[in-house]
Design a protein around this motif. Structure first.
Motif, short mmCIF file in Angstrom:
data_model
loop_
_atom_site.label_atom_id
_atom_site.label_comp_id
_atom_site.label_asym_id
_atom_site.label_seq_id
_atom_site.Cartn_x
_atom_site.Cartn_y
_atom_site.Cartn_z
N ARG A 53 -4.26 2.93 -2.20
CA ARG A 53 -3.10 4.43 -2.24
C ARG A 53 -1.65 3.95 -2.95
O ARG A 53 -1.25 2.91 -3.37
CB ARG A 53 -2.66 4.73 -0.64
N GLY A 54 -1.31 5.15 -3.70
CA GLY A 54 0.01 4.48 -4.56
C GLY A 54 0.47 5.68 -5.24
O GLY A 54 -0.16 7.01 -4.96
N ASP A 55 1.78 5.27 -5.99
CA ASP A 55 2.08 6.11 -6.94
C ASP A 55 2.00 7.19 -8.52
O ASP A 55 2.30 7.82 -8.79
CB ASP A 55 3.78 6.14 -7.46
N THR A 56 1.35 5.55 -8.71
CA THR A 56 0.87 5.45 -10.11
C THR A 56 -0.71 5.16 -10.21
O THR A 56 -1.36 5.22 -8.94
CB THR A 56 0.61 4.63 -11.08
N ALA B 171 0.72 -1.11 0.12
CA ALA B 171 0.12 0.39 0.06
C ALA B 171 0.45 1.27 -0.15
O ALA B 171 1.80 1.32 0.90
CB ALA B 171 -0.48 -0.08 1.34
N GLY B 172 0.83 2.43 -0.71
CA GLY B 172 1.75 2.81 -0.97
C GLY B 172 2.91 3.59 -1.59
O GLY B 172 3.51 3.74 -2.13
N THR C 208 -14.10 0.49 5.37
CA THR C 208 -13.03 1.24 6.27
C THR C 208 -11.78 1.77 5.53
O THR C 208 -11.59 2.09 3.94
CB THR C 208 -12.65 0.02 7.19
N GLU C 209 -11.17 2.37 6.22
CA GLU C 209 -9.70 3.74 5.55
C GLU C 209 -9.02 2.81 5.50
O GLU C 209 -8.35 2.52 4.58
CB GLU C 209 -9.07 4.17 7.03
N GLU C 210 -8.96 1.40 6.16
CA GLU C 210 -7.51 0.21 5.47
C GLU C 210 -8.10 -0.25 4.31
O GLU C 210 -7.09 -0.37 3.13
CB GLU C 210 -7.48 -1.10 6.64
N VAL C 211 -9.21 0.48 3.56
CA VAL C 211 -9.32 -0.87 2.11
C VAL C 211 -9.50 0.49 1.31
O VAL C 211 -9.00 0.84 0.16
CB VAL C 211 -11.37 -0.70 2.25
#
Length: 889
Positions: A824-827, A583-584, A816-819
């Motif tokens: 999230r990510g850079d692309t 994630a992220g 939920t916020e976890e989902v």
């Protein structure tokens, strides 16, 4: 009252007020004298309680009726007198005003005269009259149409006319001693209209009346004798049915009647075969379109169940364009067909302006038929010179004979070509409506493709003319196929596939929300944008059905799409939890490196008909090669235990062949039935449903322990099979299940204890939990979120159907916020690349926000139980709120 009764007669002179009062008082005396000869009236006592009894007799199922109508292919017969039913045997129109004092009664009189010129039997009905009997619109119409009949009144109106209990009013005026004549609830049968002088039958009737010349709701507050909306509607239904019964099919010498042959062109409205109806009826309202009725309800709302086509009497005076358009919009927004606008020329060009407005609403260039505007001559003022002797002390009390309203007769004669044209148009519009309703089944079978339907098996087609509250307005053919038929109200027992959530009265709030959103936004694209409608709807969900766990809302347009999105979300979360995706950050390698997965689901669940949701369902008639050759069940399907009432007790029925629908690789499913202590819930059961849903108390039971053991055994076997051969047995990546109730799967109530334990065991293994609350959520089962009944929160849940109260399509996936963080990510490729053109449609969002407020409004929702001013807590763990009954269906 002059203009206050809608005739727009203006009195000039310094003694105007005194003279007007004396004139109106004398007219009341004239009406009483006319009533002396009404010996056929029902002798009844005029006190309110006896009036109520008389009305109940008139509108009871045992009241006289003749016509019946066919119901589908069953051949059953339904009386036309059910409240709100409208016979199409004769045209019936409702006369509305842009305001009070615009001349509604003058227009009614002109149309009545036009009907007499066409030798049509005529009914003028005034359901609500104030200032009675000094002011009687029924008397005015009968007189100005030169019908030669005495107007009638109902038992309620008779009280206002002074025929009270214990007196012999008619005897005092020369009637038979000891006989009190106090109104009739059967004016067509008992009113003598068939004996109209030198012309066709004519009836003019006042049903409910009060003495004071004011608004009906104010008159009720002062004089009493309250009339409910239901009672008023029932009376209008009754009188129109009486009239259609009496004249329909050529009664009273009518020569033709409407015919509907092959020359009728529904597309263009050419009713070349329609000649003349059997009769014509007008129902005139009081005041303006949005004026209140006796109960305080707006008349445009009160009359809506019948949806009589409207004739709007416009205002030709300065400012009248605005009031007329406002009245038109009020009627149009409620679904009325405004057949015509009729107004007297006031010298301000209002008619031309209104005609341009109507053409802008329905441009002829687009093939539409705009509402026609009929312009009458200027209404003449009343000449007070004729009343010069009214202040003369030597006057004999026969003042009414000194003024015959000759200028109004002249005005009606001057405008007769306009009235004739308006009447012809109204008859034609009625014929077009009937023709359209009659031809709808054939056109539907030719043009439409219905969902979930084998067209080769379709028999009768139900034609829905409109909806009012929880009822359809359904076209019902006449038992005699050559006759026009009727529109009957039919209860929508399935709530239109379980979408309807609010009452008729509360639905108006949703209608206004939709109209406001359409006017403010229409539609706007949603990515990286925000609007109040979406913000309000999302906050309503997060503070309501998702309270305590949901942090994000994704909007779509239907439950199936919401579930597609939900499973995409859950699978990504599983990838993140298992380390396949960071994630992220960037994906591990490529899409090919991500393993194929499947879901854990329940047999009998229904999640929609899109390809992905079909794969999440066990094989059934809704899935499989006959529906799509691409169907491939991608799940491990369990057969859930269900709660049932048997012989007055609730029991939990276990699946007879074990938990697994199909034996999986290395299956450890135990097919034995509970015995010993664990069998009590399946054999002895519970006395109440509340005990079944007391999952906290049941969590320590032997059956709960058995559920945990069986579910763990199935999950262990699935994990082992996946480790051995992930291609043949993909790992489980999410639990997907309808919450509490299987809807389309058979209305089976899943044992809430089993579903709670299942959610808990899946969460303990890191499997995301997806709940399909499309059917059960948003108060369907008495809790805002159906998950509250399980006392267990999901990771993702889907809502639709009741989300908008049943008005417009909209769905939402709450997470939920976890989902959310899993995307999230850079692309951009790591984001959730899902959506459609109408994502977060502002009209749908605005209606959803209002619906969610409605559900929690104790003034609007009688099912909401309040305990010490606070909603009952459904979950001590989440603080979620619940109510004790579904709001509607």
């Amino acid at each position: 009252r002059g203009c206050a009764c809608g005739r727009n007669l203006r009195v000039r002179g310094s003694a105007r007020d005194l003279r007007t009062r004396r004139i109106m008082a004398s007219r009341g005396g004239a009406l009483r004298r006319l009533l002396v000869d009404r010996r056929a009236w029902v002798p009844s006592v005029g006190t309110p309680d006896v009036v109520d009894a008389a009305m109940a007799r008139a509108f009871s199922p045992n009241a006289p009726r003749r016509r019946s109508f066919r119901v589908g292919a069953s051949g059953g017969l339904t009386p036309v007198l059910a409240t709100g039913n409208v016979s199409l045997e004769t045209p019936a129109f409702c006369v509305w005003g842009a305001n009070t004092a615009v001349g509604k009664t003058l227009v009614s009189a002109g149309l009545a005269a036009a009907a007499r010129r066409r030798a049509l039997p005529f009914l003028y009905l005034k359901p609500v009259q104030t200032g009675f009997p000094d002011d009687s619109d029924a008397d005015f119409v009968a007189t100005r149409a030169r019908a030669g009949v005495v107007p009638t009144m109902g038992p309620h109106a008779a009280v206002a006319a002074g025929f009270s209990a214990g007196t012999n009013d008619f005897g005092a005026l020369g009637g038979t001693e000891g006989v009190a004549h106090r109104g009739t609830a059967f004016p067509v049968a008992e009113g003598g209209g068939a004996a109209a002088a030198s012309g066709p039958p004519f009836w003019a009737h006042t049903t409910f009346a009060w003495r004071r010349a004011t608004g009906p709701q104010a008159a009720v507050a002062e004089e009493g004798r309250f009339v409910s909306d239901e009672e008023l509607l029932r009376s209008v239904t009754h009188h129109l049915a009486q009239f259609a019964d009496a004249v329909g099919g050529g009664g009273f010498g009518s020569s033709t009647g409407l015919s509907f042959g092959s020359s009728t062109d529904v597309a263009t409205g050419d009713i070349s075969s329609a000649t003349s109806p059997d009769g014509f009826a007008l129902v005139e309202t009081a005041g303006g379109a949005c004026s209140p009725g006796p109960s305080g309800s707006l008349q445009c709302d009160l009359m809506r169940p019948m949806r009589l086509p409207a004739v709007l009497v416009g205002d030709g005076q300065l400012g009248g364009i605005s009031t007329t358009i406002a009245a038109y919009e009020a009627l149009d927004a409620r679904g009325y067909d405004v057949a015509a606008i009729i107004l007297a020329d006031g010298g301000h060009g209002n008619a031309a302006a209104l005609a341009r407005y109507c053409e802008s609403v329905a441009p002829p260039s687009a093939g539409a038929s705009p509402t026609p505007v009929f312009t009458l001559p200027t209404i003449p003022p009343r000449d007070v010179s004729l009343f010069a002797t009214l202040n003369d002390d030597s006057s004999s009390g026969n003042e009414e004979t000194r003024y015959d309203g000759s200028e109004i007769f002249e005005w009606l004669n001057e405008g007769k070509s306009v009235f004739d044209a308006a009447l012809a148009h109204m008859i034609k519009s009625h014929a077009f409506r009937v023709s359209s309703l009659r031809s709808a089944p054939a056109r539907a079978k030719r043009d439409l493709w219905w969902p979930f339907t084998q067209h080769d098996l379709v028999g009768d087609v139900t034609v829905i003319d409109s909806r009012s509250g929880e009822d359809f307005g359904v076209y019902v053919p006449d038992a005699d196929a050559s006759r026009p038929g009727a529109v009957h109200l039919r209860f929508d027992a399935s709530a239109s596939w379980w979408t309807q959530g609010v009452s008729k009265e509360s639905a108006r709030r949703l209608h206004r929300a939709a109209a406001a959103a359409a006017g403010r936004w229409g539609h706007v694209m949603f990515p990286e944008n925000a609007h109040d409608a979406a913000l309000d709807a999302s906050r309503g969900l997060l503070d309501g059905a998702g309270k305590g766990w949901a942090k994000r809302v994704f909007f779509s347009d239907n439950g199936s799409t919401a579930m597609e999105v939900a499973v995409k979300m859950a699978m990504r979360l599983w990838y993140v939890r298992r380390g396949f995706v960071r994630a992220g950050g960037d994906a591990k390698t490529s899409d090919e490196a991500l393993p194929q997965v499947r879901v854990l689901a329940l047999d009998g669940s229904y999640h929609g008909d899109t390809l992905g949701t079909m794969d999440m369902q066990a094989p059934s008639v809704f899935t499989g090669p006959m529906q799509t050759p691409w169907y491939k069940p991608r799940g491990l399907f369990l057969s859930p235990p269900v709660a049932q009432m048997r012989r007055g007790r609730w029991v939990v029925a276990q699946p007879p062949d074990g938990l697994c629908l199909e034996k999986c690789h290395g299956c450890a499913c135990d097919v034995s039935q509970p015995t010993g202590p664990g069998a009590s819930e399946t054999e002895v059961g519970f006395e109440t449903r509340e005990e079944v849903f007391d999952v906290e108390a049941r969590s320590s039971s032997a059956l709960a322990k058995r559920y945990r053991e069986k579910i763990d055994a199935v999950l262990d076997a699935a994990d082992a099979a996946s480790a051995e051969d992930p291609d043949a047995h993909p790992p489980l990546a999410a639990l997907v299940t309808e919450c509490v109730l299987h809807g389309a799967g058979g209305m089976n109530l899943i044992d809430p204890l089993f579903q709670r334990v299942l959610m808990q065991r899946c969460k303990a293994r890191g499997l995301p939990v997806v709940l399909d609350e499309v059917f059960a959520g948003i108060w369907r089962l008495g809790a805002e979120g159906a998950w509250q009944l399980l006392r267990e929160t999901p990771d993702v849940s889907c809502y639709a159907k009741l989300l908008t109260g049943g008005l417009v399509p909209l769905a939402a996936t709450a997470t939920t916020e976890e989902v959310f963080d899993a995307f999230r990510g850079d692309t951009k490729a790591q984001g959730l690349l899902h959506g459609h053109s109408y994502t977060a449609y502002p009209v749908g969002c605005a209606v959803a926000a209002e619906a969610m407020r409605l559900y929690k409004d104790p003034e609007a929702n009688p099912n909401l139980r309040l305990v010490e001013g606070k909603e009952t807590s459904a979950s001590s763990e989440t603080g979620a709120d619940a109510a004790t009954g579904a709001f509607s269906h």
